[in-house]
Write an enzyme that holds these catalytic residues in place. Structure first.
Site, PDB file in Angstrom:
ATOM      1  N   GLY A 153     -14.630  44.909 -14.340  1.00  0.00           N
ATOM      2  CA  GLY A 153     -13.554  45.120 -15.633  1.00  0.00           C
ATOM      3  C   GLY A 153     -13.890  43.927 -16.698  1.00  0.00           C
ATOM      4  O   GLY A 153     -13.134  43.901 -17.671  1.00  0.00           O
ATOM      5  N   ASN A 163     -18.839  10.423   0.491  1.00  0.00           N
ATOM      6  CA  ASN A 163     -18.091  10.208  -0.399  1.00  0.00           C
ATOM      7  C   ASN A 163     -18.099   9.030  -1.412  1.00  0.00           C
ATOM      8  O   ASN A 163     -17.810   9.102  -2.618  1.00  0.00           O
ATOM      9  CB  ASN A 163     -16.501   9.755   0.437  1.00  0.00           C
ATOM     10  CG  ASN A 163     -16.281  10.712   1.312  1.00  0.00           C
ATOM     11  OD1 ASN A 163     -16.694  12.027   1.412  1.00  0.00           O
ATOM     12  ND2 ASN A 163     -15.806  10.413   2.453  1.00  0.00           N
ATOM     13  N   HIS A 175      -6.240   9.642   0.196  1.00  0.00           N
ATOM     14  CA  HIS A 175      -5.869   9.088   1.747  1.00  0.00           C
ATOM     15  C   HIS A 175      -5.362  10.291   2.294  1.00  0.00           C
ATOM     16  O   HIS A 175      -5.711  10.833   3.404  1.00  0.00           O
ATOM     17  CB  HIS A 175      -5.105   7.792   1.712  1.00  0.00           C
ATOM     18  CG  HIS A 175      -4.665   7.505   3.159  1.00  0.00           C
ATOM     19  ND1 HIS A 175      -3.779   7.773   3.722  1.00  0.00           N
ATOM     20  CD2 HIS A 175      -5.467   6.965   3.917  1.00  0.00           C
ATOM     21  CE1 HIS A 175      -3.329   7.441   4.939  1.00  0.00           C
ATOM     22  NE2 HIS A 175      -4.614   6.303   5.172  1.00  0.00           N
ATOM     23  N   ARG A 177     -22.362  50.335  -3.961  1.00  0.00           N
ATOM     24  CA  ARG A 177     -22.970  48.973  -3.876  1.00  0.00           C
ATOM     25  C   ARG A 177     -22.395  48.523  -2.479  1.00  0.00           C
ATOM     26  O   ARG A 177     -21.477  48.966  -1.769  1.00  0.00           O
ATOM     27  CB  ARG A 177     -22.380  48.031  -5.058  1.00  0.00           C
ATOM     28  CG  ARG A 177     -20.773  47.893  -4.993  1.00  0.00           C
ATOM     29  CD  ARG A 177     -20.422  47.082  -6.168  1.00  0.00           C
ATOM     30  NE  ARG A 177     -18.982  47.311  -5.795  1.00  0.00           N
ATOM     31  CZ  ARG A 177     -18.066  47.161  -7.154  1.00  0.00           C
ATOM     32  NH1 ARG A 177     -18.411  46.656  -7.954  1.00  0.00           N
ATOM     33  NH2 ARG A 177     -16.842  47.368  -6.779  1.00  0.00           N
ATOM     34  N   SER A 235     -27.109   6.814   7.695  1.00  0.00           N
ATOM     35  CA  SER A 235     -26.026   8.017   7.594  1.00  0.00           C
ATOM     36  C   SER A 235     -25.375   7.985   6.124  1.00  0.00           C
ATOM     37  O   SER A 235     -25.191   6.891   5.593  1.00  0.00           O
ATOM     38  CB  SER A 235     -25.014   7.611   8.525  1.00  0.00           C
ATOM     39  OG  SER A 235     -23.885   8.814   8.511  1.00  0.00           O
ATOM     40  N   ARG A 262     -22.311  52.148 -19.695  1.00  0.00           N
ATOM     41  CA  ARG A 262     -21.564  51.353 -18.849  1.00  0.00           C
ATOM     42  C   ARG A 262     -22.443  49.968 -18.812  1.00  0.00           C
ATOM     43  O   ARG A 262     -23.693  50.141 -18.685  1.00  0.00           O
ATOM     44  CB  ARG A 262     -21.113  51.886 -17.586  1.00  0.00           C
ATOM     45  CG  ARG A 262     -20.340  53.010 -17.316  1.00  0.00           C
ATOM     46  CD  ARG A 262     -20.397  53.525 -16.148  1.00  0.00           C
ATOM     47  NE  ARG A 262     -19.973  54.758 -15.921  1.00  0.00           N
ATOM     48  CZ  ARG A 262     -18.722  55.244 -15.746  1.00  0.00           C
ATOM     49  NH1 ARG A 262     -17.796  54.434 -15.608  1.00  0.00           N
ATOM     50  NH2 ARG A 262     -18.383  56.785 -15.699  1.00  0.00           N
ATOM     51  N   CYS A 309     -22.131  11.740   6.706  1.00  0.00           N
ATOM     52  CA  CYS A 309     -20.795  11.444   7.462  1.00  0.00           C
ATOM     53  C   CYS A 309     -19.833  11.639   6.470  1.00  0.00           C
ATOM     54  O   CYS A 309     -18.739  11.201   6.653  1.00  0.00           O
ATOM     55  CB  CYS A 309     -20.652  10.286   8.435  1.00  0.00           C
ATOM     56  SG  CYS A 309     -20.723   9.019   7.399  1.00  0.00           S
ATOM     57  N   TYR A 353     -28.406  15.389  11.241  1.00  0.00           N
ATOM     58  CA  TYR A 353     -27.280  15.807  11.792  1.00  0.00           C
ATOM     59  C   TYR A 353     -26.170  15.642  10.710  1.00  0.00           C
ATOM     60  O   TYR A 353     -26.316  14.809   9.643  1.00  0.00           O
ATOM     61  CB  TYR A 353     -26.857  14.962  12.926  1.00  0.00           C
ATOM     62  CG  TYR A 353     -26.444  13.488  12.734  1.00  0.00           C
ATOM     63  CD1 TYR A 353     -25.326  13.154  12.398  1.00  0.00           C
ATOM     64  CD2 TYR A 353     -27.586  12.636  12.612  1.00  0.00           C
ATOM     65  CE1 TYR A 353     -24.875  11.758  12.299  1.00  0.00           C
ATOM     66  CE2 TYR A 353     -27.396  11.237  12.519  1.00  0.00           C
ATOM     67  CZ  TYR A 353     -26.070  10.899  12.141  1.00  0.00           C
ATOM     68  OH  TYR A 353     -26.036   9.424  11.951  1.00  0.00           O
ATOM     69  N   MET A 399     -16.833  43.386 -18.658  1.00  0.00           N
ATOM     70  CA  MET A 399     -17.389  44.022 -19.657  1.00  0.00           C
ATOM     71  C   MET A 399     -16.980  45.482 -20.033  1.00  0.00           C
ATOM     72  O   MET A 399     -15.954  45.806 -19.564  1.00  0.00           O
ATOM     73  CB  MET A 399     -18.997  43.832 -19.234  1.00  0.00           C
ATOM     74  CG  MET A 399     -19.095  42.342 -19.244  1.00  0.00           C
ATOM     75  SD  MET A 399     -20.994  41.931 -18.985  1.00  0.00           S
ATOM     76  CE  MET A 399     -20.964  42.949 -17.349  1.00  0.00           C
ATOM     77  N   ARG A 447     -18.506   2.509  13.110  1.00  0.00           N
ATOM     78  CA  ARG A 447     -18.947   1.902  11.912  1.00  0.00           C
ATOM     79  C   ARG A 447     -17.795   0.482  11.886  1.00  0.00           C
ATOM     80  O   ARG A 447     -16.925   0.512  12.073  1.00  0.00           O
ATOM     81  CB  ARG A 447     -18.493   2.713  10.637  1.00  0.00           C
ATOM     82  CG  ARG A 447     -18.613   1.977   9.217  1.00  0.00           C
ATOM     83  CD  ARG A 447     -18.154   2.784   8.182  1.00  0.00           C
ATOM     84  NE  ARG A 447     -16.883   2.892   8.152  1.00  0.00           N
ATOM     85  CZ  ARG A 447     -16.100   3.615   7.040  1.00  0.00           C
ATOM     86  NH1 ARG A 447     -16.971   4.399   6.261  1.00  0.00           N
ATOM     87  NH2 ARG A 447     -15.060   3.676   7.282  1.00  0.00           N
ATOM     88  N   LYS A 491     -25.372  47.913 -10.741  1.00  0.00           N
ATOM     89  CA  LYS A 491     -24.991  49.270 -10.732  1.00  0.00           C
ATOM     90  C   LYS A 491     -26.268  50.139 -11.102  1.00  0.00           C
ATOM     91  O   LYS A 491     -26.579  51.007 -10.476  1.00  0.00           O
ATOM     92  CB  LYS A 491     -24.132  49.488 -11.937  1.00  0.00           C
ATOM     93  CG  LYS A 491     -23.563  50.689 -12.015  1.00  0.00           C
ATOM     94  CD  LYS A 491     -22.552  51.029 -13.049  1.00  0.00           C
ATOM     95  CE  LYS A 491     -21.141  50.131 -12.928  1.00  0.00           C
ATOM     96  NZ  LYS A 491     -20.295  50.048 -13.937  1.00  0.00           N
TER      97      LYS A 491
HETATM   98  C1  PEP Z   1     -18.378   7.953   2.744  1.00  0.00           C
HETATM   99  O1  PEP Z   1     -18.022   6.874   1.712  1.00  0.00           O
HETATM  100  O2  PEP Z   1     -18.781   9.187   2.543  1.00  0.00           O
HETATM  101  C2  PEP Z   1     -17.604   7.471   4.224  1.00  0.00           C
HETATM  102  C3  PEP Z   1     -17.968   8.475   5.052  1.00  0.00           C
HETATM  103  O3  PEP Z   1     -16.942   6.374   4.163  1.00  0.00           O
HETATM  104  P1  PEP Z   1     -15.482   6.200   3.668  1.00  0.00           P
HETATM  105  O4  PEP Z   1     -14.933   7.716   3.597  1.00  0.00           O
HETATM  106  O5  PEP Z   1     -14.679   5.763   4.961  1.00  0.00           O
HETATM  107  O6  PEP Z   1     -15.555   5.182   2.535  1.00  0.00           O
HETATM  108 MG    MG Z   2     -17.563   5.136   2.497  1.00  0.00          MG
END
Ligand code: PEP
Ligand code: MG
Length: 895
Positions: A105, A780, A453, A340, A776, A96, A844, A864, A107, A629, A27
């Site tokens: 809103g 996860n 899943h 703003r 790669s 203000r 991936c 990638y 503060m 894979r 502000k």
């Molecule tokens: C991962 O673990 O990121 C992966 C792509 O393999 P998955 O999810 O099949 O275990």
């Molecule tokens: Mg995995």
């Protein structure tokens, strides 16, 4: 004094501008900017965020602050020709808050500072309006009492109600000056009763206390909560803007309003706003009276309207973006109180960026900087209008965005048999539910989180999914349920919103997305302005990005769709679903084989089926890389569940029947049973322990490649080994793969790489790179194993509490944890590329489709990202966005 001197805590509006936003808050910086533009801004000054931080650290305003405030106040008084709290000609101030990031809103604000028993008469004389003067005074006592001294608001409200009742009127504005004068006396008593002191009659003391209160409001519980939700750092502090009051409540020629330079909902050109005559800004916010459309001001006060239009045009050109403003008209004189760059919907963000390019105000790079992958994602899903849907009956984890309505089915068979749209309702899903998930329009589960899943598969298919709905209780037979305590039967209509996690009974109206139709190849949708903007900006992202974008796809149909959605190849072809359905029996034979001959026979039966899978996928991705894979999940996932099998065998034995093959299966299932299968016999470990599996999968890839070449195609397979933790595992797997490849003639070079998804692989990436043609990152598993979080369990079990505690702002399964898991990735990239210069590196895991994470991967030097087909446009846009946003990442610069 230099601008960044630590002892300068106060800036006049005539000093600085929007470049000082960190120091002056949004502000303050924009008030200075408008002052610099010579727009009609009431005089004032800003106390810096640095002063706030010093106050919060020491519990006291920093030494010298109020001396500086006094100096600026004297200047302000001289400019306005009035003195703070003067009994005859009083200057009044607004105080203000204004942080670096907008916290609407959250503060405090205190208006009319400087009014006292003495100056109230001066204000009445100055304005010729006694009602106004006494009303302002009672507002000050109320606001000051509440925000500075913590007097409960209800205490004042009760007295205000009583005053109205006593006077026999319905609204505050009908109270007479005498009523208000009496109310002020009552308020002062309330103030004294709660604070043990009189309402301060020294105007400077009011100002100092108000400034302290605004500083302290940075740490109010609601402000802290808001910052946690919006991921605003806690240590920024707020600036305080002290401005001379202007009044919109001085009769019909006065008023107040808010306006946008374009429609923030749709992006449509043309000003858009609300106006309230004879009112203060707070009345607009409080919704005391209905506002009128801004166009009405043209009729009421054409001069001010024209001036406002020209200022808004100027502001939009100056900021080169949609601006929102607050203004007040005091007896025909227009004052700008705030501006703003305005917030907007995702659709408006695209449309406005596109328009500004057309208008020559910004270039395409800048337009791309102004939109995000998250905004594109929002535009790609069907939606449920909450107003039309009514109240949700339950809420779960918003696991896969979008919306769907259909009839409840409890299993795959029912889903396949049903005629119209269905919602598959399960406790959780497993690979057996795949046919049902394919047939359903949406998936609803009572367990699991965003990486369960159900969630992962649903996102991969572009279907909406709500997981972990605690109010959904599924009976043990899986064929009955209760939802929020009421029975839910097969065939009942139900609607789910995977963007919000809401579940509705009945059929809510679901609106399809024109952007999704366009991305899926419908050319007619380009007439829609949002689609036209997406088309242009996504095209520019493709032209600009450094990151290649591949797809996670495991069927020819998915591969075809991925190509249409812009994939430059398949970065992850999971092979596990190829072992389900009709083939499960062959897999069972493989697992229970007791002799080499039995095992070889099972593998030989699987080989042609597997080869056919790869032929189809390589054909769909002809000329582009396909990273296949090798099998990853533990074997028991392909066998009947232990409990179910035990029950079958026990039942047979109790009835004196021979359990037959079930007895053998039970022995194997018991042998393979793992307390924690995610840490067990899976990935490369499985390939090395089960003779012939790696060779069979490799042979299928090699033969499929040869077949595609014979057919005149250009197959480009790559083989990826999962769950490697040590180079020795990769060496052993490579050796088997190489032998199998050597048995097929005429193959192109087939790179053999590895996933980096076990922390040990990241930590020894230099060694692993010696045996890998590419890396790669399986983010996860890297997140699961890095944090020690079971990915199928934790999100529903305790992530809500962790989010509440601020341990993280978003699930690390959704947005990469850059400081922990990201550190492993950086280390692996550095050591991998040192050992093998030019090593190709991809990602991936699910994070490859998350815009914020994609930006980080760009900066970290990844080559990638590979994500679900439906996330491809989002990843493409995010990769382009990252490329035009300057990065100070040293590893990116060195590439
Ligand atoms: C991962 O673990 O990121 C992966 C792509 O393999 P998955 O999810 O099949 O275990
Ligand atoms: Mg995995």
């Amino acid at each position: 004094m230099p601008v960044n001197s630590p002892s300068k805590y106060v800036y006049n509006f005539t000093e600085g501008g929007r470049e000082l936003v960190d120091l002056l808050g949004g502000k303050g910086a924009n008030l200075a900017e408008m002052t610099r533009l010579d727009l009609p801004v009431p005089a004032g000054f800003t106390i810096t965020t640095e002063a706030c931080r010093a106050h919060l650290a020491g519990g006291e305003p920093p030494a010298g602050l109020f001396d500086e405030v006094n100096d600026h106040l004297r200047e302000l008084e001289a400019r306005m020709g009035r003195v703070l709290g003067d009994p005859r000609n009083p200057l009044l101030l607004s105080v203000r808050s204004g942080a670096r990031y907008s916290m609407p809103g959250m503060m405090e604000t205190i208006l009319d500072v400087g009014l006292t028993d003495a100056s109230v008469a001066g204000l009445a004389a100055l304005t010729g309006d006694e009602h106004f003067a006494w009303d302002s005074y009672r507002r000050l006592i109320q606001m000051f009492g509440r925000t500075v001294c913590g007097v409960p608001a209800a205490e004042f409200d009760r007295e205000l109600d009583a005053a109205r009742t006593a006077a026999g009127v319905a609204t505050d504005s009908e109270l007479s000056p005498a009523d208000l004068r009496h109310l002020v006396e009552t308020y002062k008593k309330v103030f004294h009763a709660h604070t043990g002191r009189d309402f301060p009659q020294a105007p400077h003391e009011q100002l100092y206390l108000a400034i302290r209160a605004v500083f302290d409001s940075w740490n109010s519980p609601r402000a802290r909560l808001y910052r946690r939700q919006e991921q605003i750092p806690d240590d920024l502090g707020t600036a305080v803007n002290v401005m001379s009051m202007v009044f919109g409540n001085l009769g019909a020629g006065s008023g107040t309003g808010v306006a946008f330079t374009r429609d923030p909902a749709t992006g449509a050109r043309g000003v858009y706003g609300d106006y309230l005559a004879d009112a203060q800004g707070e009345d607009v916010v409080a919704g005391i009276r209905n506002t009128v459309a801004l166009q009405e001001l043209e009729r009421l006060d054409p001069t001010s309207f024209d001036q406002l239009m020209s200022i808004m045009d100027r502001l939009e050109h100056h900021y080169r973006d949609l601006c929102d403003i607050e203004f007040t008209i005091e007896r025909g004189k227009l004052w700008m109180l705030q501006t703003r760059v305005g917030k907007r919907t995702a659709a408006a963000a695209f449309v406005i960026a596109n328009q500004l390019v057309d208008e020559g105000i910004i270039d395409l790079d800048e337009a791309l900087r102004r939109v995000t992958g998250d905004q594109l994602a929002q535009l790609m899903f069907p939606t449920i209008d909450p107003a039309a849907a009514g109240e949700p009956v339950a809420t779960g984890v918003a696991a896969a965005p979008g919306a769907a309505a259909g009839r409840v089915v409890f299993d795959s068979a029912a889903a396949a048999a049903a005629g119209g749209p269905v919602i598959l309702v399960r406790r959780e899903t497993n690979p057996d539910d795949l046919p049902g998930m394919i047939a359903a329009t949406g998936i609803l589960t009572s367990r699991g989180g965003k990486t369960s899943h159900a969630a992962v598969v649903a996102r991969g298919m572009g279907k909406t999914c709500v997981c972990g709905v605690e109010d959904l209780v599924i009976a043990p037979d899986g064929q009955h349920a209760t939802l929020a305590g009421v029975e839910l039967r097969a065939g009942d209509p139900i609607s789910i919103d995977g963007t919000t996690g809401r579940v509705y009974r009945g059929t809510a109206p679901v609106h399809p997305s024109p952007v999704a139709s366009y991305l899926d190849g419908d050319p007619t949708s380009q007439r829609d302005p949002v689609v036209a903007a997406v088309h242009r900006l996504l095209g520019h992202a493709d032209a600009t990005r450094r990151l290649a974008v591949h797809a996670n796809a495991d069927t020819p149909a998915d591969a075809t769709r991925a190509r249409r959605l812009g994939a430059a190849g398949i970065g992850l072809c999971r092979t596990e679903h190829m072992f389900l359905g009709d083939r499960r029996e062959l897999v069972e034979r493989l697992i229970v084989a007791e002799t080499d001959a039995e095992r070889e026979a099972a593998l030989a039966a699987l080989l042609p089926l597997q080869r056919a899978d790869f032929v189809g996928i390589l054909a769909a991705m002809d000329g582009l890389p396909v990273t296949i894979r090798l099998l990853d999940p533990p074997l028991h996932e392909f066998l009947p569940a232990l409990e179910e099998l035990t029950a079958r065998v026990v039942r047979a034995e109790a009835l004196g029947r021979d359990p037959g093959r079930d007895a053998l299966l039970l022995r194997v299932v018991r042998r393979l049973h793992e307390a924690n299968p995610m840490l067990g016999l899976r990935g490369v470990r499985l390939g090395l322990v089960l003779p012939g599996l790696l060779a069979m999968q490799t042979r299928a890839i090699a033969e499929a490649t040869a077949e595609r070449i014979r057919a005149g195609g250009d197959p480009r397979p790559e083989i990826m080994v999962p769950l490697v933790g040590a180079v020795q595992e990769l060496d052993a797997a490579r050796a088997e793969v190489a032998v199998a490849l050597a048995e097929v003639d005429g193959l192109p070079p087939i790179p053999i790489g590895t996933m980096i998804e076990v922390p040990r692989a990241a930590l020894t990436a230099g060694e692993v790179a010696g045996a890998a043609d590419f890396f790669s990152f399986g983010t996860n598993d890297l997140t699961q194993l890095g944090w020690g979080f079971s990915r199928d369990d934790v999100e529903a079990a305790f992530f809500p509490r962790y989010l509440e505690l601020g341990i993280f702002a978003r699930s690390p399964f959704e947005t990469l944890d850059t400081s922990g898991v990201g550190r492993l990735i950086r280390l692996a990239i550095d050591e991998g590329r040192t050992a093998r210069p030019g090593l190709r590196i991809g990602v991936c895991g699910e994070h490859a489709g998350d815009p914020e994470s994609v930006g980080w991967f760009h900066g970290a030097g990844v080559d990638y990202v590979s994500c679900s087909p439906y996330r491809l446009p989002v990843a493409r846009l995010a990769a382009g966005h990252a490329a035009v946003v300057t990065t100070d990442d040293p590893s990116a610069a060195s590439r």
